[in-house]
Design a protein around this motif. Structure first.
Motif, mmCIF file in Angstrom:
data_model
loop_
_atom_site.group_PDB
_atom_site.id
_atom_site.type_symbol
_atom_site.label_atom_id
_atom_site.label_comp_id
_atom_site.label_asym_id
_atom_site.label_seq_id
_atom_site.Cartn_x
_atom_site.Cartn_y
_atom_site.Cartn_z
ATOM 1 N N ASN A 27 -38.378 3.118 14.434
ATOM 2 C CA ASN A 27 -38.820 4.502 14.548
ATOM 3 C C ASN A 27 -37.662 5.461 14.783
ATOM 4 O O ASN A 27 -37.845 6.668 14.698
ATOM 5 C CB ASN A 27 -39.816 4.643 15.707
ATOM 6 N N ASN A 28 -36.476 4.910 15.127
ATOM 7 C CA ASN A 28 -35.303 5.716 15.452
ATOM 8 C C ASN A 28 -34.096 5.229 14.682
ATOM 9 O O ASN A 28 -34.061 4.087 14.190
ATOM 10 C CB ASN A 28 -35.020 5.649 16.955
ATOM 11 N N TYR A 29 -33.083 6.068 14.598
ATOM 12 C CA TYR A 29 -31.860 5.699 13.899
ATOM 13 C C TYR A 29 -30.710 6.573 14.375
ATOM 14 O O TYR A 29 -30.909 7.574 15.070
ATOM 15 C CB TYR A 29 -32.034 5.832 12.386
ATOM 16 N N TRP A 30 -29.501 6.169 14.015
ATOM 17 C CA TRP A 30 -28.287 6.934 14.282
ATOM 18 C C TRP A 30 -27.580 7.195 12.958
ATOM 19 O O TRP A 30 -27.504 6.301 12.099
ATOM 20 C CB TRP A 30 -27.344 6.162 15.195
ATOM 21 N N VAL A 31 -27.065 8.399 12.774
ATOM 22 C CA VAL A 31 -26.208 8.716 11.635
ATOM 23 C C VAL A 31 -24.766 8.493 12.071
ATOM 24 O O VAL A 31 -24.307 9.074 13.067
ATOM 25 C CB VAL A 31 -26.398 10.166 11.166
ATOM 26 N N ASN A 32 -24.050 7.661 11.359
ATOM 27 C CA ASN A 32 -22.664 7.341 11.689
ATOM 28 C C ASN A 32 -21.721 8.026 10.709
ATOM 29 O O ASN A 32 -21.987 8.063 9.501
ATOM 30 C CB ASN A 32 -22.465 5.827 11.654
ATOM 31 N N ASN A 33 -20.639 8.556 11.244
ATOM 32 C CA ASN A 33 -19.689 9.307 10.426
ATOM 33 C C ASN A 33 -19.161 8.483 9.262
ATOM 34 O O ASN A 33 -18.867 9.013 8.191
ATOM 35 C CB ASN A 33 -18.521 9.774 11.297
ATOM 36 N N ASN A 34 -19.060 7.154 9.462
ATOM 37 C CA ASN A 34 -18.432 6.288 8.459
ATOM 38 C C ASN A 34 -19.381 5.838 7.359
ATOM 39 O O ASN A 34 -19.338 4.703 6.885
ATOM 40 C CB ASN A 34 -17.793 5.075 9.146
ATOM 41 N N GLY A 35 -20.288 6.729 6.937
ATOM 42 C CA GLY A 35 -21.040 6.518 5.703
ATOM 43 C C GLY A 35 -22.243 5.629 5.787
ATOM 44 O O GLY A 35 -22.633 5.025 4.779
ATOM 45 N N ASN A 36 -22.900 5.548 6.967
ATOM 46 C CA ASN A 36 -24.084 4.707 7.075
ATOM 47 C C ASN A 36 -24.986 5.208 8.189
ATOM 48 O O ASN A 36 -24.602 6.062 8.995
ATOM 49 C CB ASN A 36 -23.687 3.245 7.322
ATOM 50 N N ILE A 37 -26.202 4.670 8.226
ATOM 51 C CA ILE A 37 -27.080 4.856 9.373
ATOM 52 C C ILE A 37 -27.364 3.474 9.955
ATOM 53 O O ILE A 37 -27.354 2.471 9.237
ATOM 54 C CB ILE A 37 -28.393 5.582 9.021
ATOM 55 N N SER A 38 -27.605 3.413 11.270
ATOM 56 C CA SER A 38 -27.882 2.146 11.944
ATOM 57 C C SER A 38 -29.132 2.296 12.785
ATOM 58 O O SER A 38 -29.585 3.409 13.077
ATOM 59 C CB SER A 38 -26.684 1.721 12.798
ATOM 60 N N PHE A 39 -29.713 1.156 13.209
ATOM 61 C CA PHE A 39 -31.015 1.187 13.861
ATOM 62 C C PHE A 39 -31.033 0.633 15.277
ATOM 63 O O PHE A 39 -31.979 0.877 16.022
ATOM 64 C CB PHE A 39 -32.037 0.424 13.006
ATOM 65 N N SER A 40 -30.025 -0.109 15.675
ATOM 66 C CA SER A 40 -30.013 -0.671 17.019
ATOM 67 C C SER A 40 -29.064 0.064 17.953
ATOM 68 O O SER A 40 -28.978 -0.255 19.133
ATOM 69 C CB SER A 40 -29.625 -2.153 16.972
ATOM 70 N N GLY A 41 -28.354 1.050 17.446
ATOM 71 C CA GLY A 41 -27.423 1.829 18.239
ATOM 72 C C GLY A 41 -26.372 2.444 17.339
ATOM 73 O O GLY A 41 -26.308 2.139 16.139
ATOM 74 N N PRO A 42 -25.525 3.331 17.877
ATOM 75 C CA PRO A 42 -24.465 3.928 17.056
ATOM 76 C C PRO A 42 -23.471 2.867 16.615
ATOM 77 O O PRO A 42 -23.292 1.836 17.276
ATOM 78 C CB PRO A 42 -23.823 4.945 18.008
ATOM 79 N N LEU A 43 -22.820 3.117 15.468
ATOM 80 C CA LEU A 43 -21.897 2.144 14.893
ATOM 81 C C LEU A 43 -20.587 2.842 14.556
ATOM 82 O O LEU A 43 -20.565 3.740 13.725
ATOM 83 C CB LEU A 43 -22.514 1.528 13.636
ATOM 84 N N GLU A 44 -19.506 2.432 15.207
ATOM 85 C CA GLU A 44 -18.216 3.071 14.986
ATOM 86 C C GLU A 44 -17.310 2.287 14.052
ATOM 87 O O GLU A 44 -16.221 2.746 13.723
ATOM 88 C CB GLU A 44 -17.498 3.272 16.319
ATOM 89 N N ASP A 45 -17.739 1.103 13.584
ATOM 90 C CA ASP A 45 -16.889 0.254 12.751
ATOM 91 C C ASP A 45 -16.402 1.029 11.532
ATOM 92 O O ASP A 45 -17.199 1.584 10.775
ATOM 93 C CB ASP A 45 -17.653 -0.979 12.295
ATOM 94 N N PHE A 46 -15.077 1.010 11.330
ATOM 95 C CA PHE A 46 -14.487 1.803 10.256
ATOM 96 C C PHE A 46 -13.995 0.975 9.083
ATOM 97 O O PHE A 46 -13.735 1.519 8.009
ATOM 98 C CB PHE A 46 -13.331 2.661 10.798
#
Length: 412
Positions: free
Chosen positions: A64-83
């Motif tokens: 039901n929720n998501y995060w928009v990550n600067n590095n070209g993706n969205i994630s669902f379990s938390g923010p993702l900083e992997d570059f």
């Protein structure tokens, strides 16, 4: 934040790719017509947790929720900083990635005719649609001499399918000029570990990397398609239908081939009892070869191409032997044995299927065991006068529109 910066030799710059102007969804409000800017200029950061306007069933996991990550993706379990991207599947997180790479939006000055470029935007134009746009974004470390513009669109399809959580995901590419950031062994935006496009849901059977991912050829996504519009890729996420389970949602080649060795479908998950559908360009026939993994013991071919009838050959005793002639498309043809090589012929030149035309011919392969297989599909061609692309082809079953046969440019 970056932990290291690896110096390396300078690579030749990627050829830029630009899709048609109507590839991107716009008119969504905001400074650039893409909605609201979802984060400040940054490197490796993410939005706050966002609520989806509809629940999705992402291959067995409800979100039901998501995060928009600067590095070209969205994630669902938390923010993702992997570059630094990696081909899917990976263990880190469930994500949908139109272009996972080392995006850096901090340079808001150089090479930008509009001060609101080089940002990430979000729009919810209605209760059934999410649009995330990475607009004219640069790459690490604060470079924007090359720029990428791409979108992720999620569309609720539960009302159409009758199943809660069913949705479509679209990857839309307006411009792709770089593949790699400096901290991913890149130089001048290329080389090193290039961008990956696709999705990762936590298992081999429901994760997928699009054609060209992990290579410099990933920029070709802007001039390619699986729905007939250059730069637009659409995939259905249905609870019981993984990619490859139907001709309208086939597995695509894992790399852009130069045409000399056919199309390579690497490490595709296969099983028994149902066909796995793969999809390259068309010609008058094809050779199929299994280089590793389970062997093939049957095939289903499309009806409606030409007269819809084919000849099937098996490689036996060092030569091609006719196994079955004049077989009908849509039927499951069992070989009575497991083979690593077979041939299909009989696509008439009168069907006006141009060997150079990027019109798909989905093939259902039946395997003899569970595992991962690598398949090569090589077109058989003849010299004919140039012909136009056919407008439509047949249906595999009642009500199944073969969307995968929409226009795609010739890879290479």
């Amino acid at each position: 934040m970056k932990k290291s910066l690896i110096a390396m030799a300078v690579f030749a710059a990627c050829a830029s790719g630009t899709a048609a102007a109507d590839t991107l969804l716009s008119g969504l409000g905001g400074d650039r017509g893409f909605g609201t800017r979802i984060m400040e200029p940054n490197d490796d950061e993410s939005s706050e947790r966002l609520a989806l306007p509809f629940q999705i069933n992402f291959f067995g996991n409800a979100y039901n929720n998501y995060w928009v990550n600067n590095n070209g993706n969205i994630s669902f379990s938390g923010p993702l900083e992997d570059f630094t991207p990696a081909l899917f599947p990976i263990s880190q997180a469930a994500m949908i990635a139109p272009y996972w790479a080392d995006v850096d939006t901090r340079n808001q000055v150089d090479n930008l005719p509009n001060p609101f470029m080089n940002n990430v935007y979000l729009a919810n134009p209605d209760s059934k649609t999410v649009v995330v746009t990475w607009d004219t974004v640069g790459y690490y470390n604060q470079h924007n001499d090359k720029q990428n513009t791409f979108q992720l669109v999620l569309r609720d399809q539960s009302a159409t399918s009758g199943r809660a959580g069913d949705f479509d995901m679209e990857f839309r590419y307006g411009q792709l000029q770089w593949t790699t950031g400096d901290a991913s062994d890149g130089s001048n935006g290329v080389g090193g570990q290039p961008a990956v496009a696709g999705w990762n849901a936590g298992a081999v059977t429901n994760s997928y990397s699009l054609i060209g991912s992990g290579t410099q050829n990933v920029v070709g996504l802007v001039n390619d398609s699986n729905v007939g519009t250059d730069g637009v890729w659409r995939f259905q996420v249905r609870s019981e239908e993984l990619p490859g389970s139907a001709p309208y949602n086939p597995i695509l080649p894992g790399n852009i081939d130069d045409g000399t060795a056919g199309w390579v479908f690497e490490n595709i998950p296969v099983g028994t009892g149902t066909p796995v559908w793969i999809d390259p360009i068309v010609a008058t026939g094809y050779d199929y070869a299994i280089s590793n993994g389970p062997l093939v013991n049957g095939v289903t071919l499309l009806p409606g191409v030409g007269d819809g009838r084919y000849d099937i050959w098996l490689w036996q005793g060092g030569e091609w032997q006719l196994f079955a002639g004049d077989v009908a498309g849509g039927e499951h043809i069992e070989f009575g044995q497991s083979v690593d090589k077979f041939r299909v012929t009989g696509i008439e030149t009168s069907a006006e299927v141009n060997p150079l035309s990027p019109v798909a011919f989905s093939t259902g392969l039946w395997f003899d065991s569970i595992g991962n297989a690598t398949v090569t599909q090589t077109a058989l061609t003849v010299e004919v006068s140039p012909v136009p692309e056919p407008a439509t082809y047949g249906m595999l079953g009642a009500g199944l529109a073969v969307l995968a046969m929409a226009r795609r440019r010739r890879r290479g």
